[in-house]
Design an enzyme around this catalytic site. Structure first.
Site, PDB file in Angstrom:
ATOM      1  N   SER A  31      10.928  14.293  22.964  1.00 21.10           N
ATOM      2  CA  SER A  31      11.231  15.526  23.702  1.00 21.10           C
ATOM      3  C   SER A  31      11.564  15.226  25.153  1.00 21.10           C
ATOM      4  O   SER A  31      10.818  14.529  25.840  1.00 21.10           O
ATOM      5  CB  SER A  31      10.030  16.470  23.697  1.00 21.10           C
ATOM      6  OG  SER A  31       9.534  16.625  22.406  1.00 21.10           O
ATOM      7  N   HIS A  62      15.428  19.348  20.892  1.00 17.91           N
ATOM      8  CA  HIS A  62      15.456  18.218  19.970  1.00 17.91           C
ATOM      9  C   HIS A  62      16.803  18.232  19.248  1.00 17.91           C
ATOM     10  O   HIS A  62      16.854  18.468  18.044  1.00 17.91           O
ATOM     11  CB  HIS A  62      14.358  18.335  18.917  1.00 17.91           C
ATOM     12  CG  HIS A  62      12.970  18.308  19.459  1.00 17.91           C
ATOM     13  ND1 HIS A  62      12.175  17.185  19.369  1.00 17.91           N
ATOM     14  CD2 HIS A  62      12.218  19.241  20.076  1.00 17.91           C
ATOM     15  CE1 HIS A  62      11.003  17.443  19.914  1.00 17.91           C
ATOM     16  NE2 HIS A  62      11.000  18.686  20.347  1.00 17.91           N
ATOM     17  N   HIS A  84       9.293  17.138  13.112  1.00 20.18           N
ATOM     18  CA  HIS A  84       7.843  16.984  13.221  1.00 20.18           C
ATOM     19  C   HIS A  84       7.153  17.635  12.019  1.00 20.18           C
ATOM     20  O   HIS A  84       7.679  18.600  11.449  1.00 20.18           O
ATOM     21  CB  HIS A  84       7.333  17.668  14.498  1.00 20.18           C
ATOM     22  CG  HIS A  84       7.897  17.089  15.757  1.00 20.18           C
ATOM     23  ND1 HIS A  84       9.168  17.409  16.200  1.00 20.18           N
ATOM     24  CD2 HIS A  84       7.372  16.225  16.658  1.00 20.18           C
ATOM     25  CE1 HIS A  84       9.400  16.738  17.325  1.00 20.18           C
ATOM     26  NE2 HIS A  84       8.331  16.021  17.626  1.00 20.18           N
ATOM     27  N   TYR A  86       4.690  19.543  12.158  1.00 20.43           N
ATOM     28  CA  TYR A  86       4.308  20.936  12.458  1.00 20.43           C
ATOM     29  C   TYR A  86       5.415  21.940  12.143  1.00 20.43           C
ATOM     30  O   TYR A  86       5.170  23.142  12.065  1.00 20.43           O
ATOM     31  CB  TYR A  86       3.828  21.100  13.913  1.00 20.43           C
ATOM     32  CG  TYR A  86       4.845  20.756  14.983  1.00 20.43           C
ATOM     33  CD1 TYR A  86       5.961  21.557  15.218  1.00 20.43           C
ATOM     34  CD2 TYR A  86       4.665  19.629  15.768  1.00 20.43           C
ATOM     35  CE1 TYR A  86       6.889  21.231  16.192  1.00 20.43           C
ATOM     36  CE2 TYR A  86       5.585  19.291  16.744  1.00 20.43           C
ATOM     37  CZ  TYR A  86       6.696  20.094  16.952  1.00 20.43           C
ATOM     38  OH  TYR A  86       7.609  19.768  17.911  1.00 20.43           O
ATOM     39  N   GLU A  87       6.635  21.457  11.976  1.00 22.88           N
ATOM     40  CA  GLU A  87       7.717  22.362  11.572  1.00 22.88           C
ATOM     41  C   GLU A  87       7.623  22.697  10.090  1.00 22.88           C
ATOM     42  O   GLU A  87       8.377  23.541   9.596  1.00 22.88           O
ATOM     43  CB  GLU A  87       9.079  21.705  11.860  1.00 22.88           C
ATOM     44  CG  GLU A  87       9.343  21.488  13.335  1.00 22.88           C
ATOM     45  CD  GLU A  87      10.622  20.706  13.576  1.00 22.88           C
ATOM     46  OE1 GLU A  87      11.705  21.257  13.373  1.00 22.88           O
ATOM     47  OE2 GLU A  87      10.527  19.524  13.964  1.00 22.88           O
ATOM     48  N   ALA A 114       6.952  12.594  24.108  1.00 18.15           N
ATOM     49  CA  ALA A 114       6.327  13.294  25.231  1.00 18.15           C
ATOM     50  C   ALA A 114       4.875  13.502  24.845  1.00 18.15           C
ATOM     51  O   ALA A 114       4.579  13.902  23.723  1.00 18.15           O
ATOM     52  CB  ALA A 114       7.012  14.640  25.444  1.00 18.15           C
ATOM     53  N   MET A 218       2.145  14.946  19.078  1.00 15.86           N
ATOM     54  CA  MET A 218       2.310  15.476  17.719  1.00 15.86           C
ATOM     55  C   MET A 218       3.355  14.701  16.918  1.00 15.86           C
ATOM     56  O   MET A 218       3.906  15.223  15.941  1.00 15.86           O
ATOM     57  CB  MET A 218       2.716  16.952  17.792  1.00 15.86           C
ATOM     58  CG  MET A 218       1.742  17.814  18.574  1.00 15.86           C
ATOM     59  SD  MET A 218       2.414  19.440  18.917  1.00 15.86           S
ATOM     60  CE  MET A 218       1.232  20.050  20.133  1.00 15.86           C
ATOM     61  N   SER A 219       3.624  13.466  17.302  1.00 13.27           N
ATOM     62  CA  SER A 219       4.659  12.698  16.597  1.00 13.27           C
ATOM     63  C   SER A 219       4.256  11.238  16.485  1.00 13.27           C
ATOM     64  O   SER A 219       3.081  10.895  16.587  1.00 13.27           O
ATOM     65  CB  SER A 219       5.993  12.826  17.355  1.00 13.27           C
ATOM     66  OG  SER A 219       5.920  12.169  18.595  1.00 13.27           O
ATOM     67  N   ASN A 242       2.447  16.280  30.845  1.00 16.26           N
ATOM     68  CA  ASN A 242       1.438  17.210  31.379  1.00 16.26           C
ATOM     69  C   ASN A 242       0.085  16.559  31.173  1.00 16.26           C
ATOM     70  O   ASN A 242      -0.054  15.674  30.331  1.00 16.26           O
ATOM     71  CB  ASN A 242       1.491  18.543  30.613  1.00 16.26           C
ATOM     72  CG  ASN A 242       1.244  18.337  29.123  1.00 16.26           C
ATOM     73  OD1 ASN A 242       2.151  17.963  28.381  1.00 16.26           O
ATOM     74  ND2 ASN A 242       0.017  18.544  28.691  1.00 16.26           N
ATOM     75  N   HIS A 254       5.856  24.457  26.926  1.00 19.56           N
ATOM     76  CA  HIS A 254       6.926  23.580  26.431  1.00 19.56           C
ATOM     77  C   HIS A 254       7.994  23.351  27.508  1.00 19.56           C
ATOM     78  O   HIS A 254       8.537  22.255  27.619  1.00 19.56           O
ATOM     79  CB  HIS A 254       7.541  24.187  25.161  1.00 19.56           C
ATOM     80  CG  HIS A 254       8.621  23.351  24.535  1.00 19.56           C
ATOM     81  ND1 HIS A 254       8.386  22.049  24.094  1.00 19.56           N
ATOM     82  CD2 HIS A 254       9.914  23.604  24.266  1.00 19.56           C
ATOM     83  CE1 HIS A 254       9.511  21.564  23.595  1.00 19.56           C
ATOM     84  NE2 HIS A 254      10.457  22.479  23.683  1.00 19.56           N
TER      85      HIS A 254
HETATM   86  N1  CYT Z   1       1.174  17.696  25.561  1.00 19.94           N
HETATM   87  C1  CYT Z   1       2.087  17.270  24.687  1.00 19.94           C
HETATM   88  N2  CYT Z   1      -0.384  17.843  23.860  1.00 19.94           N
HETATM   89  C2  CYT Z   1      -0.079  17.988  25.150  1.00 19.94           C
HETATM   90  O1  CYT Z   1      -0.912  18.367  25.985  1.00 19.94           O
HETATM   91  N3  CYT Z   1       3.310  16.987  25.112  1.00 19.94           N
HETATM   92  C3  CYT Z   1       1.763  17.128  23.369  1.00 19.94           C
HETATM   93  C4  CYT Z   1       0.519  17.429  22.985  1.00 19.94           C
END
Ligand code: CYT
Length: 282
Positions: A31, A62, A84, A86-87, A114, A218-219, A242, A254
């Site tokens: 990302s 993406h 991902h 989660y999709e 990210a 998440m990846s 972040n 996001h």
């Molecule tokens: N940030 C991110 N958690 C987070 O805080 N980019 C993915 C998962």
């Protein structure tokens, strides 16, 4: 329905019909890092929609294209965007592109993402090289019948496979040294993956810190598992977009994740363009 290997071969065959370039290195852009694909010379860009069986992302930021060409003379296949879990995609689809890249002949991969910073000394905009991973998604991409034909290196493609050097130590060292020579400190970190799409709670982040995680996202972990099954060497890079929940007193959006990506672009591009020829010749 065709089996996974047959589907991956169909995708690889299609890609080979579009370019004679045979990539030796695969790059997955996370990302906010998709602009790196502009570095590819003599680029042939293939939208995922045109590749048989290739999954397409539903998330903003993406964009889904496979870009083949060269960087510093090295034949590369760059994934601009990924899907991902989660999709709602099964992990066989999440990791399908890595399998196809293996069939195309890559022996190394740079996997980027990210991530949220858990280690308090991290800062948004900072790059971190992955030393290891913790898969807390509750599932595994290598589930199901074993398919030894996916091995790119002799001795790989086994039912049970080693993850003790998931991220190649010599590639990690190469990245740290290259950053130092470019005048910035690149630290190593452990990446912990959750399923998402909710960001984590402060209690989860405290728990993950106790478990030894420096970054959360998440990846990546599933692609790395499949890469290791095949015998592809992996370099992992996270961009801290972040600080994770509860580390600082702010909520997570996001848009901020995407904005930090654009700002870190120069350092990321400089590091990767210098590393790619070194990875290819090691
Ligand atoms: N940030 C991110 N958690 C987070 O805080 N980019 C993915 C998962």
């Amino acid at each position: 329905m065709n089996d996974l290997y047959t589907r991956a071969q169909a995708a690889a065959d299609h890609i080979r019909s579009r370019t004679s370039l045979a990539p030796t290195l695969g790059i997955i852009l996370g990302s906010g890092l998709g602009a790196f694909a502009e570095q590819v010379a003599d680029a042939v860009a293939i939208p995922y929609a045109e590749i048989p069986h290739f999954p397409q992302s539903t998330v903003q930021g993406h964009s889904g294209r496979l870009v083949l060409g060269t960087i510093g003379g090295v034949p590369v296949a760059v994934m601009q965007g990924r899907v991902h879990a989660y999709e709602g995609y099964p992990l066989s689809e999440v990791t399908f592109p890595m399998r196809v890249l293996g069939l195309l002949g890559i022996h190394s991969a740079i996997v980027t993402n990210a991530a949220g910073g858990i280690r308090t000394t991290l800062r948004p905009g900072e790059l971190v090289v992955l030393a290891d991973q913790i898969n807390l998604t509750g599932t595994n991409a290598a589930l199901g019948p074993n398919e030894p034909r996916f091995a790119v290196t002799p001795g790989f493609g086994q039912r049970f496979f080693d993850m003790s050097t998931a991220y190649a130590p010599h590639l990690r060292a190469l990245a740290v040294a290259e950053a130092a020579s470019q005048g910035f400190l690149l630290t190593e970190g452990v990446y912990l993956a959750v399923l998402g799409p909710s960001y984590e709670t402060p209690a989860e982040i405290r728990a993950f810190r106790t478990l030894g995680a420096d970054l959360v996202g998440m990846s990546t972990v599933h692609e790395v598992i499949i890469a290791r099954h095949m015998g592809i060497k992996v370099l992992g890079l996270s961009l801290v977009t972040n600080m994770a929940a509860g580390v600082v007193n702010e909520s997570i959006h996001h848009e901020e994740v995407m904005e930090i990506g654009r700002k870190a672009e120069q350092q990321f591009t400089a590091l990767l363009t210098a590393l790619i020829p070194k990875i290819a010749t090691e």
